[in-house]
Design a protein around this motif. Structure first.
Motif, PDB file in Angstrom:
ATOM      1  N   SER A  49      60.702  -1.171 -16.184  1.00  0.00           N
ATOM      2  CA  SER A  49      60.839  -2.148 -17.584  1.00  0.00           C
ATOM      3  C   SER A  49      59.758  -1.323 -18.137  1.00  0.00           C
ATOM      4  O   SER A  49      59.844  -1.157 -19.927  1.00  0.00           O
ATOM      5  CB  SER A  49      60.895  -3.564 -17.856  1.00  0.00           C
ATOM      6  OG  SER A  49      60.049  -4.122 -18.696  1.00  0.00           O
ATOM      7  N   LEU A  50      58.363  -1.357 -17.892  1.00  0.00           N
ATOM      8  CA  LEU A  50      57.471  -0.382 -18.573  1.00  0.00           C
ATOM      9  C   LEU A  50      57.414   1.365 -18.374  1.00  0.00           C
ATOM     10  O   LEU A  50      57.381   1.711 -19.898  1.00  0.00           O
ATOM     11  CB  LEU A  50      56.293  -0.578 -17.232  1.00  0.00           C
ATOM     12  CG  LEU A  50      54.963   0.021 -17.531  1.00  0.00           C
ATOM     13  CD1 LEU A  50      54.649  -0.256 -19.266  1.00  0.00           C
ATOM     14  CD2 LEU A  50      53.790   0.106 -16.283  1.00  0.00           C
ATOM     15  N   ASN A  51      58.467   1.814 -18.180  1.00  0.00           N
ATOM     16  CA  ASN A  51      59.425   3.128 -18.324  1.00  0.00           C
ATOM     17  C   ASN A  51      59.404   3.059 -19.749  1.00  0.00           C
ATOM     18  O   ASN A  51      60.006   3.943 -20.165  1.00  0.00           O
ATOM     19  CB  ASN A  51      59.668   3.860 -17.389  1.00  0.00           C
ATOM     20  CG  ASN A  51      58.737   4.166 -15.779  1.00  0.00           C
ATOM     21  OD1 ASN A  51      57.419   4.373 -16.153  1.00  0.00           O
ATOM     22  ND2 ASN A  51      59.068   3.961 -14.601  1.00  0.00           N
ATOM     23  N   GLU A  52      60.729   2.205 -19.116  1.00  0.00           N
ATOM     24  CA  GLU A  52      61.303   2.168 -20.709  1.00  0.00           C
ATOM     25  C   GLU A  52      60.643   2.253 -22.237  1.00  0.00           C
ATOM     26  O   GLU A  52      61.264   2.184 -22.729  1.00  0.00           O
ATOM     27  CB  GLU A  52      62.610   0.559 -20.290  1.00  0.00           C
ATOM     28  CG  GLU A  52      63.715   0.655 -21.607  1.00  0.00           C
ATOM     29  CD  GLU A  52      64.520  -0.063 -21.799  1.00  0.00           C
ATOM     30  OE1 GLU A  52      64.708  -1.029 -22.747  1.00  0.00           O
ATOM     31  OE2 GLU A  52      64.804  -0.266 -20.351  1.00  0.00           O
ATOM     32  N   ARG A  53      59.366   1.080 -21.923  1.00  0.00           N
ATOM     33  CA  ARG A  53      58.962   0.941 -23.252  1.00  0.00           C
ATOM     34  C   ARG A  53      58.002   2.020 -23.193  1.00  0.00           C
ATOM     35  O   ARG A  53      57.154   2.240 -24.534  1.00  0.00           O
ATOM     36  CB  ARG A  53      57.986  -0.142 -22.786  1.00  0.00           C
ATOM     37  CG  ARG A  53      58.384  -1.780 -22.498  1.00  0.00           C
ATOM     38  CD  ARG A  53      57.702  -3.099 -22.731  1.00  0.00           C
ATOM     39  NE  ARG A  53      57.202  -2.710 -22.177  1.00  0.00           N
ATOM     40  CZ  ARG A  53      56.873  -3.292 -21.097  1.00  0.00           C
ATOM     41  NH1 ARG A  53      57.575  -3.972 -20.328  1.00  0.00           N
ATOM     42  NH2 ARG A  53      55.629  -3.251 -20.039  1.00  0.00           N
TER      43      ARG A  53
END
Length: 204
Positions: free
Chosen positions: A157-161
């Motif tokens: 999720s962090l990578n996506e953001r």
């Protein structure tokens, strides 16, 4: 492009996040055929200079160079750790000594790190209003990284953001090259009201 990070550790999660955001923005610009250099300013190394400028009223040479880098950059990434539900004092003090017009129209990505996701609201309640006051052009996606986001379960999720925010910053930089510089030139061309009235009267 300049990344400003106020982490105190070495390395700090704020610096790690800033590097990853810069990589995402640089990749987006690279895909558009633009090569961008990224300068990272770790405010930890400027803490005494910032305090001196707050007391003396003017920055020393080391801090002046950092301020000039921010003002002259075509884009800004600003990352602060969150303490007691807001940005750090070091982070705020740096932008307090920046020229009041230094961020006008500048594409800016805001981000923060903290121990718990409950602090994520600080992005919209503290950082975003501050940069809006400084008239920066803030990208829609702000990135908050809590401790659990660095674990394998939250990393996706962090990578996506990070990718989304970096892409937004890259697109904005590409669309508004040298925006801040152009705006300062526009201000320099403004003729004072009294001077315009005098010119009109002389033509009567």
């Amino acid at each position: 492009m300049v990344a400003v990070t106020a982490g105190l550790g070495q390395p700090s999660t704020a610096r790690i996040l800033a590097d990853r955001l810069a990589d995402a923005a640089r990749a987006r610009l690279g895909a558009q055929g633009r090569q961008v250099l990224v300068e990272v300013l770790e405010l930890r190394d400027l803490a005494l200079d910032i305090a001196g400028a707050m007391v003396a009223g003017f920055p020393g040479a080391k801090l002046r160079a950092a301020l000039d880098a921010v003002e002259g950059a075509d884009g800004l990434i600003a990352v602060s750790p969150i303490y007691t539900a807001s940005y750090s004092g070091l982070f705020k003090s740096f932008f307090d000594v920046l020229d009041k017009d230094g961020l006008t129209g500048k594409p800016t990505l805001i981000a923060a790190t903290g121990g718990t996701a409950r602090h994520s609201l600080a992005l919209d309640h503290a950082l975003r209003p501050m940069f809006a006051y400084l008239r920066a052009f803030i990208v829609p996606t702000a990135v908050f990284a809590a401790s659990e986001d660095w674990a394998s379960a939250g990393e996706s999720s962090l990578n996506e953001r990070i990718e989304r925010a970096g892409s937004e910053l890259g697109d904005l930089i590409a669309a508004t090259p040298a925006a801040a510089g152009r705006r300062r030139e526009e201000f320099e061309d403004v003729v004072p009201f009294e001077q315009r009235m005098a010119a009109l009267r002389s033509g009567i």
